[in-house]
Design a protein around this motif. Sequence first.
Motif, PDB file in Angstrom:
ATOM      1  N   SER A  40      -4.698  -5.490   0.425  1.00  9.22           N
ATOM      2  CA  SER A  40      -4.044  -4.308  -0.148  1.00  9.22           C
ATOM      3  C   SER A  40      -5.073  -3.369  -0.757  1.00  9.22           C
ATOM      4  O   SER A  40      -4.941  -2.136  -0.650  1.00  9.22           O
ATOM      5  CB  SER A  40      -3.025  -4.734  -1.211  1.00  9.22           C
ATOM      6  OG  SER A  40      -1.998  -5.525  -0.642  1.00  9.22           O
ATOM      7  N   THR A  45      -2.981   0.290   8.106  1.00 11.45           N
ATOM      8  CA  THR A  45      -2.949  -0.918   7.277  1.00 11.45           C
ATOM      9  C   THR A  45      -2.435  -2.118   8.056  1.00 11.45           C
ATOM     10  O   THR A  45      -2.966  -3.225   7.919  1.00 11.45           O
ATOM     11  CB  THR A  45      -2.080  -0.682   6.040  1.00 11.45           C
ATOM     12  OG1 THR A  45      -0.753  -0.311   6.438  1.00 11.45           O
ATOM     13  CG2 THR A  45      -2.659   0.419   5.177  1.00 11.45           C
ATOM     14  N   ASP A  90       0.824  -1.208   0.000  1.00  2.00           N
ATOM     15  CA  ASP A  90       0.000   0.000   0.000  1.00  2.00           C
ATOM     16  C   ASP A  90       0.860   1.261   0.000  1.00  2.00           C
ATOM     17  O   ASP A  90       0.493   2.270  -0.620  1.00  2.00           O
ATOM     18  CB  ASP A  90      -0.934  -0.001   1.208  1.00  2.00           C
ATOM     19  CG  ASP A  90      -2.137  -0.903   1.003  1.00  2.00           C
ATOM     20  OD1 ASP A  90      -2.361  -1.319  -0.152  1.00  2.00           O
ATOM     21  OD2 ASP A  90      -2.844  -1.198   1.977  1.00  2.00           O
ATOM     22  N   LEU A  94      -6.073   0.365   1.182  1.00  2.00           N
ATOM     23  CA  LEU A  94      -5.309   1.372   0.448  1.00  2.00           C
ATOM     24  C   LEU A  94      -5.740   2.810   0.758  1.00  2.00           C
ATOM     25  O   LEU A  94      -4.872   3.686   0.913  1.00  2.00           O
ATOM     26  CB  LEU A  94      -5.403   1.101  -1.055  1.00  2.00           C
ATOM     27  CG  LEU A  94      -4.584   2.015  -1.977  1.00  2.00           C
ATOM     28  CD1 LEU A  94      -3.099   1.942  -1.623  1.00  2.00           C
ATOM     29  CD2 LEU A  94      -4.797   1.650  -3.443  1.00  2.00           C
TER      30      LEU A  94
END
Length: 304
Positions: free
Chosen positions: A182, A238, A104, A186
């Motif tokens: 991902s 993330t 990312d 993102l």
Amino acid sequence: MAAAEAAAAGRPSGLARRGSAALFRRPWLRGALTLMPPLAWFVLIYIAALAVLFVSAFWTVDPFTGDVVHSWSLKNFDTLINSGTYRTIALRTIGIAAAVTVTDAILAFPFAYFAARIAPRRLQTVLFVLVLLPLWSSYLVRVYAWRLILAHDGALNWSLDKLSLGNLNVGYSNWAMWIVFSYIWLPFMIMPIWAAIERVPDSYLEASGDLGARGWTTFRKVLLPLALPGVVAGSIFTFSLTLGDYITPQLIGGPSSAFIGNVVYGNVGVANNVPFAAAFATVPLVVMGVYLAIARRLGAFESL
């Protein structure tokens, strides 16, 4: 009597005036009284729950009756350390979370740079909406959409077959989880990097060019260090969101793609072994504690 007369006259009483004066002279006291209700709620709900979770990790379950034995024991942690299965699950969870974070960051940085530095104002608004648009749909809808795309007879393999490129067959695997995670997280990486790049003064980049630095040198020695707190801030989202997820591994991953969350869920619901689930749940807590300490030293909290 005086207080009643003051109230009847519409004036604050002496006690109210003294309290107001004390708050005016002590700004920290005003802040403390304002934060006290949400802070007390946070401590009661979150901190207390974590404390109970950590304490219950030292309990055990009677194998015959299934009752929780409230006696101190390191049996659950010993099982985690010495069991190759649980070590593999923990390493898989941490490894995929790290891979998603790096992916990312690589995808988000050029997009954020274009949006913050190159795109005109109207296009910036469009890009901002496009980044947030996936978040307006349900999490499950996005996961199931990727499940249909990555399935053996899904859209991806069908398209590759039409182009005579063969099949990837990444569905129900760790690769599929990496792709889906991902995509899902993102936007949480793009926004902090976007904000960090916007705060870099144009004069810094111009000065670097005036001193003879080429584009790559300016990026490596000027822009990247100044935007690094934004990268680390996005990585907090993330990494932690991937680390604690259990829905995507269950829907996208295969039989050998269990995460820590799946083991915790199974021990709480099916196996009825809450102490072991609590012990395993402390692993992501410890990992995130170390990660946040590193992120704080890198100044990530300034970009949140």
